[in-house]
Scaffold this active site. Structure first.
Site, PDB file in Angstrom:
ATOM      1  N   PHE A 101       0.834  -1.197   0.000  1.00 45.67           N
ATOM      2  CA  PHE A 101       0.000   0.000   0.000  1.00 45.67           C
ATOM      3  C   PHE A 101       0.861   1.236   0.000  1.00 45.67           C
ATOM      4  CE2 PHE A 101      -3.746   2.288   0.318  1.00 45.67           C
ATOM      5  CZ  PHE A 101      -3.704   3.191   1.350  1.00 45.67           C
TER       6      PHE A 101
ATOM      7  N   GLN B 222      -4.101  17.890   1.156  1.00 41.09           N
ATOM      8  CA  GLN B 222      -4.288  16.719   0.301  1.00 41.09           C
ATOM      9  C   GLN B 222      -5.761  16.527  -0.036  1.00 41.09           C
ATOM     10  OE1 GLN B 222      -3.183  12.915   2.024  1.00 41.09           O
ATOM     11  NE2 GLN B 222      -2.025  12.443   0.187  1.00 41.09           N
TER      12      GLN B 222
ATOM     13  N   HIS C 182      -8.891  14.520  -2.374  1.00 40.07           N
ATOM     14  CA  HIS C 182      -9.297  13.297  -3.057  1.00 40.07           C
ATOM     15  C   HIS C 182     -10.416  13.692  -4.001  1.00 40.07           C
ATOM     16  CE1 HIS C 182     -11.152   9.332  -3.670  1.00 40.07           C
ATOM     17  NE2 HIS C 182      -9.950   8.868  -3.399  1.00 40.07           N
TER      18      HIS C 182
ATOM     19  N   LEU D 124     -15.311   9.575   1.334  1.00 39.64           N
ATOM     20  CA  LEU D 124     -14.692   9.422   0.020  1.00 39.64           C
ATOM     21  C   LEU D 124     -15.192   8.163  -0.663  1.00 39.64           C
ATOM     22  CD1 LEU D 124     -11.025  10.165   1.051  1.00 39.64           C
ATOM     23  CD2 LEU D 124     -12.670  11.747   0.092  1.00 39.64           C
TER      24      LEU D 124
ATOM     25  N   GLU E  64     -11.523   4.924  -5.634  1.00 39.83           N
ATOM     26  CA  GLU E  64     -11.200   5.005  -7.058  1.00 39.83           C
ATOM     27  C   GLU E  64     -11.607   3.747  -7.790  1.00 39.83           C
ATOM     28  OE1 GLU E  64      -7.342   7.136  -5.641  1.00 39.83           O
ATOM     29  OE2 GLU E  64      -7.042   6.190  -7.589  1.00 39.83           O
TER      30      GLU E  64
ATOM     31  N   ARG F  31      -5.283  10.988  -9.764  1.00 40.79           N
ATOM     32  CA  ARG F  31      -6.187  11.706  -8.870  1.00 40.79           C
ATOM     33  C   ARG F  31      -6.160  13.205  -9.071  1.00 40.79           C
ATOM     34  NH1 ARG F  31      -4.767   7.838  -4.954  1.00 40.79           N
ATOM     35  NH2 ARG F  31      -2.983   9.080  -4.343  1.00 40.79           N
TER      36      ARG F  31
ATOM     37  N   HIS G 193      -8.616  15.848   2.692  1.00 43.63           N
ATOM     38  CA  HIS G 193      -8.451  14.659   3.525  1.00 43.63           C
ATOM     39  C   HIS G 193      -7.396  14.843   4.604  1.00 43.63           C
ATOM     40  CE1 HIS G 193      -8.673  10.458   4.520  1.00 43.63           C
ATOM     41  NE2 HIS G 193      -7.388  10.303   4.297  1.00 43.63           N
TER      42      HIS G 193
ATOM     43  N   ARG H  26       1.492  13.537   1.397  1.00 48.18           N
ATOM     44  CA  ARG H  26       1.587  12.459   2.379  1.00 48.18           C
ATOM     45  C   ARG H  26       1.356  11.129   1.683  1.00 48.18           C
ATOM     46  NH1 ARG H  26      -2.433   9.396   5.319  1.00 48.18           N
ATOM     47  NH2 ARG H  26      -3.763  10.060   3.606  1.00 48.18           N
TER      48      ARG H  26
END
Lengths: 100, 676
Positions: B185, B306, B308, B318, B321, B352, B419, B463
């Site tokens: 991840f 940041q 989204h 959110l 995706e 994004r 976010h 981040r």
């Protein structure tokens, strides 16, 4: 003994008539049936306590728990339920993205 | 008990305030006595204190007779009880310091609880791993704006931090052998980006943040930290550039408390609520950043926020995706699949930031949907419902709960959503708050910061996923360790003016009796809408400048605020107005910093300056290039100061720390073009 039977049968009839009186009779019925060793099936009241006793009625979560909580593909114990959360590149659960 | 009656027949207000303050002083005195909770009669002791120990707190009216102040003395005070705050608080208690934890929320209600992702650490359970590779990934992710010494510290401590959490009882998911299971991840790679995907993310089923917070809270109860729950911290008590404590409002009974301590740690979280659409809780109002700003200290890198692309309109949750990956499309008011125009090849699967910018451009050009035309639609109903349910289980539930739509029939309203805030209070790698004087970083004595509120700058301009939970625990612990190294428990407190904190109380009083024409909620909505349309994903010079002017005007409207609740007990109107003041300070810094930064780096992307401007052009070989002077390139941290009265923002810059803590052990990563 016969008095208890009368009480229980009377209770069953009253169940159909007045829901308000049910809790009283349920208590009486339960106490009575514990003494007579559960000869007839318990009629649970429609109180929250009664409803939770019927586990089949609880709604199933969309994400099912793995057997023994072990993911069969990755062999992860105690991991997230359902499909792999990171499969789309972000951390997804139930369609919601919680980290990316 | 002192209660001077002033003969002031000028208004009824005074009489009621006098009566209230008399009542208040009585109650305050009764809670200040050191009696075990069970024996108190008449006033219940709400504050949790594990062995019934309560410091003798003195009441005085040094500030005002209307607002008697309760003075407490501690060795250390922590403001905020989220992941970082709790870690710092019990780290300090463990080291023997008499610690107070002042929080406006109950610890397990802090926003950390919503972090459901994982926590990165190079434990090496799934494959051969090295924290130096994690270090490289984080430096690259931050677009070379992160301070490499802080990143070195964080990634080196990561395995120890995760093992420590696991020893505290956090139930990580396991592999068959019983080691912590790690998954891939968040842009993590092996061998400095050349070895493929790394598996570094540890998690607890799907509720890592929740579990972390509860583990830390449970652990903290072993130590005798004094919790002051539902105390809203108003300001820092600064004297001669040194931080000597915090002044707070007890929301429960309206009393003012001054916590004097040699060490203050700020861990108040981010400020998502400056924007109209954010994933953060309503309580994420950047109180710590504002307290530091009012104390005349700078905040760092506030323009890096940041986003989204697909957050549900109104709710702020959110949408993954994966929806677009499975075939979902974004449509505007004309029903057009607008991504075809912006990214002809990738279409809806573009990255994004491209998607966010396209959505914002559509909205700005008037093709948004809804009554205010301020969002777009994410359409999924053209996909077969069984496929949707199989690939994305739970999405219909999510859409119904948060958007009120049936995903098989209607589209979901979405817009770019905030976010995380990379910016915050500047600190060094030890957690000490710094300011930049004459070209050098100077430590502010007595003040520390950790968590999202701080910018030790490990995240830099962007981040990486699963790094923020790591940031919380590592720097929370770092603050505690630094304090333990440099100070001893029971140290004598430096003297403080008796009337310290009177400006805060005056501000409180003014807000409590404010009788202007604009409600708090109106001003807040104005600010949020302005920030969303001007300082969001789509940033160009003209839009930002317009936004700065609008924000200036909105900042001035706080003079005209109207509050309704005149009481002092649990006055949420007052607390929301105080939070609004804090939000405005954060918002003006964000938009002004963004307007000044004429480049695109990480999360700050500008249409008119699309490239990164570093001291060298790293896309070409360095041979023969001349190094640009400090004021002509943008690889530097922004430090923003605000004049509290006028709302005017002044910006200064400080260089990025490029050397790691130990060049032999872990060489620093020289800047390069960031491409994945």
């Amino acid at each position: 003994m016969s008095l208890l039977r009368l009480c229980s049968s009377g209770g069953r009839q009253l169940f159909c008539k007045s829901p308000a009186v049910e809790p009283l009779f349920t208590g009486c019925l339960r106490a009575a049936s514990r003494a007579v060793n559960d000869k007839e099936p318990l009629k649970k009241a429609k109180t929250p306590k009664g409803r939770f006793d019927n586990l089949e009625e609880t709604s199933k979560d969309v994400l099912e728990k793995f057997p023994d909580d072990v993911n069969p593909v990755t062999k992860e114990k105690g991991g997230p339920r359902g499909p792999e959360p990171t499969r789309y590149g972000d951390w997804e659960r139930k369609g919601r993205c919680v980290d990316f | 008990m002192k209660s001077r009656c002033r003969n002031d027949p000028s208004s009824d207000n005074m009489a009621s305030v006098r009566a209230a303050s008399r009542l208040l002083s009585k109650r305050v005195l009764s809670t200040a006595k050191a009696v075990p909770a069970a024996a108190v009669q008449g006033s219940r002791n709400f504050h949790f204190s594990i062995y019934g120990k309560k410091k003798n707190a003195k009441v005085s009216d040094d500030i005002s007779t209307q607002y008697p102040v309760v003075d407490h003395e501690f060795d250390a005070v922590v403001v905020g009880a989220g992941g970082a705050g709790l870690r710092a608080a019990f780290g300090l208690s463990e080291a023997g310091f008499n610690t107070a934890c002042v929080t406006k929320l109950f610890p397990t209600r802090s926003h950390t609880v919503a972090a459901q992702g994982g926590i990165n650490a190079a434990l090496g359970n799934m494959e051969e791993d090295d924290w130096r590779w994690h270090f490289y990934d984080t430096v690259k992710g931050s677009d070379w704006l992160g301070d490499q010494d802080a990143i070195h510290y964080m990634t080196e401590q990561a395995p120890a931090a995760v093992v420590e959490l696991e020893n505290f009882g956090m139930p990580f998911s396991r592999t068959e052998e019983g080691k912590i299971y790690q998954r891939a991840f968040g842009g993590q790679s092996l061998k400095y980006g050349k070895g493929g995907q790394a598996h570094r993310c540890c998690c607890v089923a799907d509720r890592t943040g929740h579990s972390l917070l509860h583990t830390l809270y449970g652990r903290s109860l072993r130590y005798d930290t004094s919790y002051f729950v539902e105390y809203f911290a108003l300001d820092l008590l600064m004297e001669n550039g040194e931080c000597k404590g915090v002044i707070a409002l007890c929301m429960e009974d309206g009393s003012i408390h001054r916590f004097r301590a040699q060490n203050t740690v700020i861990a108040t979280g981010g400020y998502g609520r400056t924007y109209f659409s954010c994933t953060s809780a309503h309580t994420s109002t950047g109180d710590g950043n504002a307290m530091v700003t009012r104390a005349g200290l700078p905040c760092q890198d506030m323009e890096f926020v940041q986003f989204h692309p697909t957050g549900i309109y109104g709710a702020g949750c959110l949408i993954t995706e994966g929806c677009r990956g499975e075939g979902g499309i974004l449509i505007n008011s004309e029903g057009e699949r607008f991504m075809e125009r912006y990214a002809p090849n990738a279409k809806d699967l573009a990255s994004r930031d491209v998607v966010s910018r396209s959505m914002t451009i559509e909205i700005r050009e008037g093709r948004g949907v809804g009554p205010e035309k301020d969002h777009v639609y994410l359409q999924l109903h053209h996909l077969p419902p069984q496929q949707l349910a199989a690939r994305l289980p739970g999405i219909s539930e999510t859409a119904m709960i948060f958007a009120g739509v049936d995903v098989t029939k209607e589209p979901i309203p979405v817009l770019p959503t905030v976010h995380y805030n990379m910016g915050g209070i500047p600190t060094n790698y030890k957690g000490q708050v710094i300011t930049h004087v004459s070209g050098e970083d100077k430590v502010v004595p007595g003040l520390y910061a950790c968590g999202e509120a701080a910018s030790a700058s490990v995240h830099g301009a962007n981040r990486l996923g699963a790094n923020s939970l790591l940031d919380l625990v590592v720097f929370g612990r770092a603050c505690a360790l630094t304090i333990a190294e440099e100070h001893k428990p029971g140290e004598k407190l430096s003297p403080l003016k008796p009337s310290a904190g009177e400006e805060s109380v005056a501000n409180l009083d003014r807000l409590r009796f404010a009788n202007g024409s604009q409600r708090t909620s109106e001003i807040r909505l104005n600010m949020q809408k302005t920030m969303q349309s001007h300082a969001a994903v789509f940033r160009t010079g003209s839009v930002l400048k317009e936004g700065c002017d609008k924000m200036d005007a909105i900042y001035q409207t706080v003079e005209d605020i109207k509050t309704f609740d005149r009481g002092i007990v649990w006055n949420t109107d007052l607390v929301e107005s105080l939070e609004l003041q804090n939000l405005l300070l954060n918002a003006v810094q964000t938009i002004n910093s963004a307007e000044q930064r004429k480049e695109s780096r990480g999360a700050h992307a500008r249409e008119d300056y699309k490239d990164r401007v570093d001291e060298y052009d790293y896309s070409k070989p360095l041979q023969g290039q001349e190094k640009k002077p400090f004021d002509q390139h943008w690889r530097k941290h922004t430090l923003s100061f605000v004049d509290q009265k006028t709302g005017k923002v002044t910006l200064e810059y400080r260089p990025v720390i490029d050397s790691s803590l130990d060049e032999q052990d872990c060489a620093h990563v020289p800047p390069a073009i960031r491409s994945y």
